[in-house]
Every structure is written in C-alpha cells, then in structure tokens.
Motif scaffolding. Structure first.
Motif, PDB file in Angstrom:
ATOM      1  N   LYS A  12     -87.907  51.354-103.525  1.00  0.00           N
ATOM      2  CA  LYS A  12     -88.364  51.840-102.055  1.00  0.00           C
ATOM      3  C   LYS A  12     -87.895  51.704-101.056  1.00  0.00           C
ATOM      4  O   LYS A  12     -87.741  52.560-100.294  1.00  0.00           O
ATOM      5  N   GLU A  13     -87.168  50.485-100.675  1.00  0.00           N
ATOM      6  CA  GLU A  13     -86.281  50.093 -99.610  1.00  0.00           C
ATOM      7  C   GLU A  13     -85.492  49.274 -99.893  1.00  0.00           C
ATOM      8  O   GLU A  13     -85.712  48.151-100.558  1.00  0.00           O
ATOM      9  N   GLN A  14     -84.073  49.423 -99.186  1.00  0.00           N
ATOM     10  CA  GLN A  14     -83.033  48.317 -99.537  1.00  0.00           C
ATOM     11  C   GLN A  14     -81.991  48.799 -98.561  1.00  0.00           C
ATOM     12  O   GLN A  14     -81.900  49.766 -97.757  1.00  0.00           O
ATOM     13  N   SER A  19     -68.685  51.751 -98.344  1.00  0.00           N
ATOM     14  CA  SER A  19     -67.210  51.438 -98.830  1.00  0.00           C
ATOM     15  C   SER A  19     -66.371  51.178 -97.630  1.00  0.00           C
ATOM     16  O   SER A  19     -65.264  50.388 -97.907  1.00  0.00           O
ATOM     17  N   ASP A  20     -66.710  51.496 -96.452  1.00  0.00           N
ATOM     18  CA  ASP A  20     -65.912  51.173 -95.217  1.00  0.00           C
ATOM     19  C   ASP A  20     -66.312  50.161 -94.656  1.00  0.00           C
ATOM     20  O   ASP A  20     -65.829  49.564 -93.498  1.00  0.00           O
ATOM     21  N   GLY A  21     -67.317  49.368 -95.019  1.00  0.00           N
ATOM     22  CA  GLY A  21     -67.792  47.884 -94.388  1.00  0.00           C
ATOM     23  C   GLY A  21     -69.025  48.094 -93.857  1.00  0.00           C
ATOM     24  O   GLY A  21     -69.308  47.133 -93.230  1.00  0.00           O
ATOM     25  N   THR A  22     -69.453  49.272 -93.401  1.00  0.00           N
ATOM     26  CA  THR A  22     -70.679  49.315 -92.642  1.00  0.00           C
ATOM     27  C   THR A  22     -71.891  49.386 -93.626  1.00  0.00           C
ATOM     28  O   THR A  22     -71.973  49.101 -94.645  1.00  0.00           O
ATOM     29  N   TYR A  23     -73.012  49.158 -92.887  1.00  0.00           N
ATOM     30  CA  TYR A  23     -74.391  48.826 -93.642  1.00  0.00           C
ATOM     31  C   TYR A  23     -75.272  50.115 -93.145  1.00  0.00           C
ATOM     32  O   TYR A  23     -75.276  50.747 -92.096  1.00  0.00           O
ATOM     33  N   GLY A  24     -76.442  50.195 -94.007  1.00  0.00           N
ATOM     34  CA  GLY A  24     -77.557  51.188 -93.773  1.00  0.00           C
ATOM     35  C   GLY A  24     -78.644  50.863 -94.415  1.00  0.00           C
ATOM     36  O   GLY A  24     -78.661  49.762 -95.211  1.00  0.00           O
ATOM     37  N   VAL A  25     -79.701  51.450 -94.360  1.00  0.00           N
ATOM     38  CA  VAL A  25     -81.042  51.354 -95.028  1.00  0.00           C
ATOM     39  C   VAL A  25     -81.490  52.750 -95.863  1.00  0.00           C
ATOM     40  O   VAL A  25     -81.253  53.775 -95.215  1.00  0.00           O
ATOM     41  N   MET A  26     -81.809  52.591 -97.046  1.00  0.00           N
ATOM     42  CA  MET A  26     -82.169  53.522 -97.953  1.00  0.00           C
ATOM     43  C   MET A  26     -83.825  53.347 -97.970  1.00  0.00           C
ATOM     44  O   MET A  26     -84.133  52.287 -98.419  1.00  0.00           O
ATOM     45  N   THR A  27     -84.739  54.368 -97.528  1.00  0.00           N
ATOM     46  CA  THR A  27     -86.075  54.098 -97.823  1.00  0.00           C
ATOM     47  C   THR A  27     -86.651  55.518 -98.165  1.00  0.00           C
ATOM     48  O   THR A  27     -86.144  56.291 -98.016  1.00  0.00           O
ATOM     49  N   ALA A  28     -87.521  55.287 -99.333  1.00  0.00           N
ATOM     50  CA  ALA A  28     -88.211  56.176-100.118  1.00  0.00           C
ATOM     51  C   ALA A  28     -89.249  56.613 -99.165  1.00  0.00           C
ATOM     52  O   ALA A  28     -90.102  55.867 -98.666  1.00  0.00           O
ATOM     53  N   MET A  29     -89.517  57.992 -99.249  1.00  0.00           N
ATOM     54  CA  MET A  29     -90.597  58.487 -98.350  1.00  0.00           C
ATOM     55  C   MET A  29     -91.384  59.582 -99.279  1.00  0.00           C
ATOM     56  O   MET A  29     -90.809  60.410 -99.930  1.00  0.00           O
ATOM     57  N   LYS A  30     -92.764  59.777 -99.227  1.00  0.00           N
ATOM     58  CA  LYS A  30     -93.491  60.829 -99.919  1.00  0.00           C
ATOM     59  C   LYS A  30     -93.200  62.108 -99.290  1.00  0.00           C
ATOM     60  O   LYS A  30     -93.416  62.091 -98.122  1.00  0.00           O
ATOM     61  N   LEU A  35     -90.707  62.279-104.295  1.00  0.00           N
ATOM     62  CA  LEU A  35     -90.147  61.319-103.194  1.00  0.00           C
ATOM     63  C   LEU A  35     -88.722  61.626-102.659  1.00  0.00           C
ATOM     64  O   LEU A  35     -88.102  62.470-103.564  1.00  0.00           O
ATOM     65  N   ALA A  36     -88.588  61.527-101.562  1.00  0.00           N
ATOM     66  CA  ALA A  36     -87.183  61.834-100.927  1.00  0.00           C
ATOM     67  C   ALA A  36     -86.625  60.460-100.259  1.00  0.00           C
ATOM     68  O   ALA A  36     -87.364  59.441-100.292  1.00  0.00           O
ATOM     69  N   TYR A  37     -85.324  60.203-100.022  1.00  0.00           N
ATOM     70  CA  TYR A  37     -84.880  59.166 -99.914  1.00  0.00           C
ATOM     71  C   TYR A  37     -83.921  59.378 -98.356  1.00  0.00           C
ATOM     72  O   TYR A  37     -83.054  60.194 -98.527  1.00  0.00           O
ATOM     73  N   LYS A  38     -84.411  58.657 -97.433  1.00  0.00           N
ATOM     74  CA  LYS A  38     -83.651  58.571 -96.093  1.00  0.00           C
ATOM     75  C   LYS A  38     -82.590  57.637 -96.001  1.00  0.00           C
ATOM     76  O   LYS A  38     -82.910  56.537 -96.497  1.00  0.00           O
ATOM     77  N   PHE A  39     -81.531  58.143 -95.635  1.00  0.00           N
ATOM     78  CA  PHE A  39     -80.488  57.300 -95.303  1.00  0.00           C
ATOM     79  C   PHE A  39     -80.208  57.237 -94.039  1.00  0.00           C
ATOM     80  O   PHE A  39     -79.973  58.102 -93.169  1.00  0.00           O
ATOM     81  N   SER A  40     -80.279  55.658 -93.317  1.00  0.00           N
ATOM     82  CA  SER A  40     -80.094  55.440 -91.760  1.00  0.00           C
ATOM     83  C   SER A  40     -78.966  54.706 -91.846  1.00  0.00           C
ATOM     84  O   SER A  40     -79.100  53.352 -92.528  1.00  0.00           O
ATOM     85  N   PHE A  41     -77.841  54.626 -91.007  1.00  0.00           N
ATOM     86  CA  PHE A  41     -76.829  53.957 -91.140  1.00  0.00           C
ATOM     87  C   PHE A  41     -76.838  53.123 -89.493  1.00  0.00           C
ATOM     88  O   PHE A  41     -77.070  53.851 -88.456  1.00  0.00           O
ATOM     89  N   THR A  42     -76.237  52.035 -89.652  1.00  0.00           N
ATOM     90  CA  THR A  42     -76.413  51.121 -88.512  1.00  0.00           C
ATOM     91  C   THR A  42     -75.218  51.528 -87.349  1.00  0.00           C
ATOM     92  O   THR A  42     -75.355  51.524 -86.071  1.00  0.00           O
ATOM     93  N   ALA A  43     -74.146  52.027 -88.175  1.00  0.00           N
ATOM     94  CA  ALA A  43     -72.989  52.240 -86.922  1.00  0.00           C
ATOM     95  C   ALA A  43     -73.134  53.798 -86.980  1.00  0.00           C
ATOM     96  O   ALA A  43     -73.832  54.506 -87.808  1.00  0.00           O
ATOM     97  N   THR A  52     -83.414  64.800-101.043  1.00  0.00           N
ATOM     98  CA  THR A  52     -84.645  65.196-101.525  1.00  0.00           C
ATOM     99  C   THR A  52     -84.913  65.171-103.179  1.00  0.00           C
ATOM    100  O   THR A  52     -85.774  65.409-103.748  1.00  0.00           O
ATOM    101  N   HIS A  53     -83.897  64.231-103.627  1.00  0.00           N
ATOM    102  CA  HIS A  53     -84.175  63.795-105.058  1.00  0.00           C
ATOM    103  C   HIS A  53     -83.879  62.365-105.077  1.00  0.00           C
ATOM    104  O   HIS A  53     -83.025  61.937-104.213  1.00  0.00           O
ATOM    105  N   ALA A  54     -83.978  61.961-106.302  1.00  0.00           N
ATOM    106  CA  ALA A  54     -83.511  60.216-106.627  1.00  0.00           C
ATOM    107  C   ALA A  54     -82.108  60.279-106.741  1.00  0.00           C
ATOM    108  O   ALA A  54     -81.626  61.146-107.111  1.00  0.00           O
TER     109      ALA A  54
END
Length: 80
Positions: A12-14, A19-30, A35-43, A52-54
């Motif tokens: 669901k979310e993690q 690989s460049d040392g930065t972080y982000g969040v992956m969130t499953a959305m209906k 399900l689609a997976y949104k990737f949001s990055f902090t940097a 739009t797929h797993a």
C-alpha cells in the motif's frame, strides 16, 4: 538511469530509496482500472509520477517532465 528500491511485501505505502541516495514515497491509489502507484520524491531532482500497473522487478519507466526525460528502474530489495 536511477534505480528505485522497493520492498515487494509492502503493497500500500512505503518509503523508497533511490540509487542516488535520495528518498521518496510510493503510495497505492485506487483507479478505474485497478490500483495505480504514485511515486513522490523528497528531493527536487526527480519528477513525481504515476505508474498505472503494479511495480515489477526489473521494469524501466520513462518519465517525461519539464526538465526532460528521466528513466527509473524498479528493483526489489533483497530479504537479507
């Protein structure tokens, strides 16, 4: 190409590490098609995007943004 490391046991979310040392969040959305997976990055080095797929180990996603195209490879985290 930047690699996104994903724990396949978290569906669901993690927080994901890149690989460049930065972080982000992956969130499953209906979505209509499932399900689609949104990737949001902090940097601000990488554009946020929607998959739009797993996520599949070894997949490469081409993301177009105002800063040009970026490529992301999906890689499962090992269970070690």
């Amino acid at each position: 190409m930047t690699t996104i490391y994903i724990d396949p046991s978290k569906k669901k979310e993690q927080i994901v590490k890149l690989s460049d040392g930065t972080y982000g969040v992956m969130t499953a959305m209906k979505e209509k098609g499932g399900l689609a997976y949104k990737f949001s990055f902090t940097a601000h080095l990488h554009p946020n995007f929607l998959m739009t797929h797993a996520p599949i180990d070894g997949d490469v996603e081409n993301v177009h943004s105002i800063d040009g195209e970026q490529r992301f490879k999906i890689q499962w985290l090992s269970k070690h």
